[in-house]
Design an enzyme around this catalytic site. Sequence first.
Site, mmCIF file in Angstrom:
data_model
loop_
_atom_site.group_PDB
_atom_site.id
_atom_site.type_symbol
_atom_site.label_atom_id
_atom_site.label_comp_id
_atom_site.label_asym_id
_atom_site.label_seq_id
_atom_site.Cartn_x
_atom_site.Cartn_y
_atom_site.Cartn_z
ATOM 1 N N LYS A 102 0.957 -1.148 -0.008
ATOM 2 C CA LYS A 102 0.085 0.031 -0.176
ATOM 3 C C LYS A 102 0.899 1.153 0.128
ATOM 4 C CE LYS A 102 -1.817 1.752 4.226
ATOM 5 N NZ LYS A 102 -1.569 3.350 3.944
ATOM 6 N N ASN A 103 1.930 1.247 0.789
ATOM 7 C CA ASN A 103 2.615 2.423 0.908
ATOM 8 C C ASN A 103 3.539 2.666 -0.066
ATOM 9 O OD1 ASN A 103 1.243 3.046 3.337
ATOM 10 N ND2 ASN A 103 2.550 2.478 4.683
ATOM 11 N N CYS A 117 -4.552 8.253 9.451
ATOM 12 C CA CYS A 117 -4.974 7.656 10.696
ATOM 13 C C CYS A 117 -4.718 8.617 11.870
ATOM 14 C CB CYS A 117 -3.802 6.406 10.973
ATOM 15 S SG CYS A 117 -4.203 5.240 9.955
ATOM 16 N N ARG A 168 0.917 14.455 13.297
ATOM 17 C CA ARG A 168 0.764 14.397 11.890
ATOM 18 C C ARG A 168 0.972 15.370 11.252
ATOM 19 N NH1 ARG A 168 -1.493 8.713 9.179
ATOM 20 N NH2 ARG A 168 0.502 8.884 8.185
ATOM 21 N N ASP A 174 4.279 0.096 12.206
ATOM 22 C CA ASP A 174 3.079 -0.416 11.754
ATOM 23 C C ASP A 174 3.112 -2.071 12.247
ATOM 24 O OD1 ASP A 174 1.987 1.874 9.924
ATOM 25 O OD2 ASP A 174 3.949 1.574 9.355
ATOM 26 N N ARG A 203 -8.926 0.028 4.064
ATOM 27 C CA ARG A 203 -8.030 0.958 3.541
ATOM 28 C C ARG A 203 -6.865 0.610 3.271
ATOM 29 N NH1 ARG A 203 -6.096 5.701 7.190
ATOM 30 N NH2 ARG A 203 -4.501 5.601 5.569
HETATM 31 N N1 EPU Z 1 6.737 14.402 10.764
HETATM 32 C C1 EPU Z 1 6.731 15.638 11.218
HETATM 33 N N2 EPU Z 1 6.493 16.595 10.169
HETATM 34 C C2 EPU Z 1 6.350 16.211 9.042
HETATM 35 C C3 EPU Z 1 6.188 14.918 8.541
HETATM 36 C C4 EPU Z 1 6.260 13.829 9.529
HETATM 37 O O1 EPU Z 1 6.917 15.892 12.439
HETATM 38 O O2 EPU Z 1 6.234 17.071 8.065
HETATM 39 C C5 EPU Z 1 6.676 13.150 11.863
HETATM 40 C C6 EPU Z 1 5.364 12.695 12.218
HETATM 41 O O3 EPU Z 1 4.673 13.498 13.019
HETATM 42 C C7 EPU Z 1 5.670 11.268 12.541
HETATM 43 C C8 EPU Z 1 7.449 11.016 12.161
HETATM 44 O O4 EPU Z 1 7.643 12.225 11.407
HETATM 45 O O5 EPU Z 1 6.069 11.350 14.172
HETATM 46 C C9 EPU Z 1 7.160 10.062 11.017
HETATM 47 O O6 EPU Z 1 6.217 10.271 9.920
HETATM 48 P P1 EPU Z 1 6.252 10.063 8.489
HETATM 49 O O7 EPU Z 1 6.487 11.170 7.630
HETATM 50 O O8 EPU Z 1 7.488 8.870 8.160
HETATM 51 O O9 EPU Z 1 5.052 9.106 8.250
HETATM 52 P P2 EPU Z 1 3.997 8.994 7.007
HETATM 53 O O10 EPU Z 1 4.897 9.316 5.784
HETATM 54 O O11 EPU Z 1 2.903 10.136 7.388
HETATM 55 C C10 EPU Z 1 4.167 6.543 6.339
HETATM 56 C C11 EPU Z 1 3.299 5.605 6.371
HETATM 57 C C12 EPU Z 1 2.741 5.163 7.603
HETATM 58 C C13 EPU Z 1 3.733 4.545 8.502
HETATM 59 C C14 EPU Z 1 4.947 5.932 8.398
HETATM 60 C C15 EPU Z 1 6.137 5.412 9.229
HETATM 61 C C16 EPU Z 1 1.817 6.184 4.098
HETATM 62 C C17 EPU Z 1 0.739 6.473 3.371
HETATM 63 N N3 EPU Z 1 1.907 6.016 5.266
HETATM 64 O O12 EPU Z 1 3.600 7.747 7.175
HETATM 65 O O13 EPU Z 1 1.671 4.005 7.397
HETATM 66 O O14 EPU Z 1 3.620 4.116 9.685
HETATM 67 O O15 EPU Z 1 5.324 6.209 7.027
HETATM 68 O O16 EPU Z 1 6.886 4.291 8.370
HETATM 69 O O17 EPU Z 1 2.858 5.672 3.557
HETATM 70 C C18 EPU Z 1 -0.263 2.739 7.597
HETATM 71 O O18 EPU Z 1 0.136 2.379 6.714
HETATM 72 O O19 EPU Z 1 -0.992 2.464 8.459
HETATM 73 C C19 EPU Z 1 0.752 3.963 8.059
HETATM 74 C C20 EPU Z 1 0.288 4.699 9.034
#
Ligand code: EPU
Length: 447
Positions: free
Chosen positions: A28-29, A126, A131, A320, A428
Site C-alpha cells: 500500500k505504502n 490515521c 501528523r 506499523d 483502507r
Molecule cells: N513528521 C513531522 N513533520 C512532517 C512529517 C512527519 O513531524 O512534516 C513526523 C510525524 O509526526 C511522525 C514522524 O515524523 O512522528 C514519521 O512520520 P512519516 O512522515 O515518516 O510518516 P508518513 O509518511 O505520514 C508513512 C506511512 C505510515 C507509516 C509511516 C512510518 C504512508 C501512506 N503512510 O506515513 O503508514 O507508519 O510512514 O513508516 O505511507 C499505515 O500504513 O497504516 C501508516 C500509518
Amino acid sequence: MTNYDAGDVLTVHGGTPLNGELRVRGAKNLVSKAMVAAVLGETPSRLYDVPAIRDVEVVTGLLELHGVKVTRGELDGELIFDPSNVESANVDEINVHAGSSRIPILFCGPLLHRLGHAFIPDLGGCNIGGRPIDFHIQALREFGAVVDKSEKGMDITAPDGLRGAKLELPYPSVGATEQILLTAVRAEGVTELRNAAVEPEIIDLICVLQKMGAIIKVHTDRVIEIQGVPRLTGYNHRPIPDRIEAASWGAAALATRGDVFVRGARQADMMTFLNLFTSVGGAFEIDDAPGTGGIRFWHPGGELKAVAMETDVHPGFMTDWQQPMVVALTQARGLSIVHETVYERRLGYTAALNQMGATIQTYRECLGGTPCRFGRRNFMHSAVIAGPSKLHAADLVIPDLRAGFSHLIAALAAEGTSRVYGVKLIQRGYEDFEGKLNALGAHVELG
Ligand code: EPU
C-alpha cells in the site's frame, strides 16, 4: 453503536487458530506513491499487482480529478495511468477527499511541474499523533514554491519554477522524503537530501522514478542526491510486497496459536520482524521459490516469551508492526516492554485490549530503549504488557487502520463472540480481509 451500517461491523466468533494460506500483493505504502509519480510522466505508466484496497480507490479518485485516465489492464491487479491531459481539479471536489487520506500532499511537486500550481486540502489519515506536514512545506519552500494557507487548504505556486536545494530533514520522515523525491526529479539542478528515510518502499519509489528517467543516487548515511531532468516518461513496475500486511498475518498466526503461509512475503524486507517473532517464540520458514514463495509463520506450541521492543525508522522495527505484535505479546509469559518512537500516540488502542482481559499499562517515559523525541513531552508512548492473559470477547470500535487489525486479531484470539465496529477502516489497507479470514478458518461474518 447505532451509527454503523451492517457492512461496517464484523462479528467474530473467536478461539479458533488461523490455519491456511493467503497472498499479499503490492505494498500500500508504495503503490499509492507510485500512482502519484505517474503524474510526472509524459507517457502512460503501468503498475502491476495493485491490491483492491480503499486507499487505492482514493488515489484513483484524486488522479481522475486531475485529468489522469485510470484504466484496468489485462492482468488482475494491473492499472494503467495516462497523464496526457493533466488539469487542475475543482477545489471543492478535492476537498471531498480531505479526511480520507494523506496522499494529496504528495501531489504538490508533480502538479507544480505539470501545471505550475497545486491545491492541497486539509489532510486526514490515521489518528495516531499530530501528523504535521511542516517538513513538507519547508522543503517545498526551499525548492522555490510559494505556499498560501486558505480556508479550505493550501494553495501552492511556483512563480519562478522549482530549483534543486540542499535539504536536511529534522527526522527521517517517509512522507517528506517522498515529497522531496517527487519534486526534485524535475526541479532544475541538483538536490541533496540529508537524513532521508530509506524504507524499502522509498527505495522502490526510487526504482519507479529511475524507470521514468530520473537520476537519483542513494549514498550511505541517509543521503540522497537527485539530479533534476527536464522530462520523464511513464514506467512499468511491479511493486515490492506489502510487508505490513504480511507481518499482520504473521502476528495473527502467533496470537491465535495458528499456522499461516503468507504467499508473496519477502524475507529481505522483514528481517527485523522475523528476529522479534523468533525471540517471542514464534516459528517461521522462508520459501523463496520465484512467483510462489512466501513466509510461513506459526506457533510451535508451548509458551511465548516476553520481550522488550522499540519501534524505529528502517531498518528498525516498523511502527506499523507494533500493534498486531502487541496482541501476541499479551499471550507471552512475563513483562514485555514496548517503546513507540515514531508516532507519539500509537498506544491508545491498548485500552480495548485491557477491556478484553489483557494487562497493559502505558507510560510517558521512554522505557526499555534509548530516549526518543517524545520522552519529555507528556505522550503515553511506552507500554508494559503482563502476560499471559486469557482474552475474552468484547464490543470494539476501530480507531485506525493498524490498531483496527490488532483489535481484529484480539477478537480472533479471544473466547466468545466479539463485535468489531468500523471495519471499513481496515479495508483502507487490507485487501479482502474478510475473504482471507474465511480462508484461514476464522468464524466471522459481516453485520
Ligand atoms: N513528521 C513531522 N513533520 C512532517 C512529517 C512527519 O513531524 O512534516 C513526523 C510525524 O509526526 C511522525 C514522524 O515524523 O512522528 C514519521 O512520520 P512519516 O512522515 O515518516 O510518516 P508518513 O509518511 O505520514 C508513512 C506511512 C505510515 C507509516 C509511516 C512510518 C504512508 C501512506 N503512510 O506515513 O503508514 O507508519 O510512514 O513508516 O505511507 C499505515 O500504513 O497504516 C501508516 C500509518
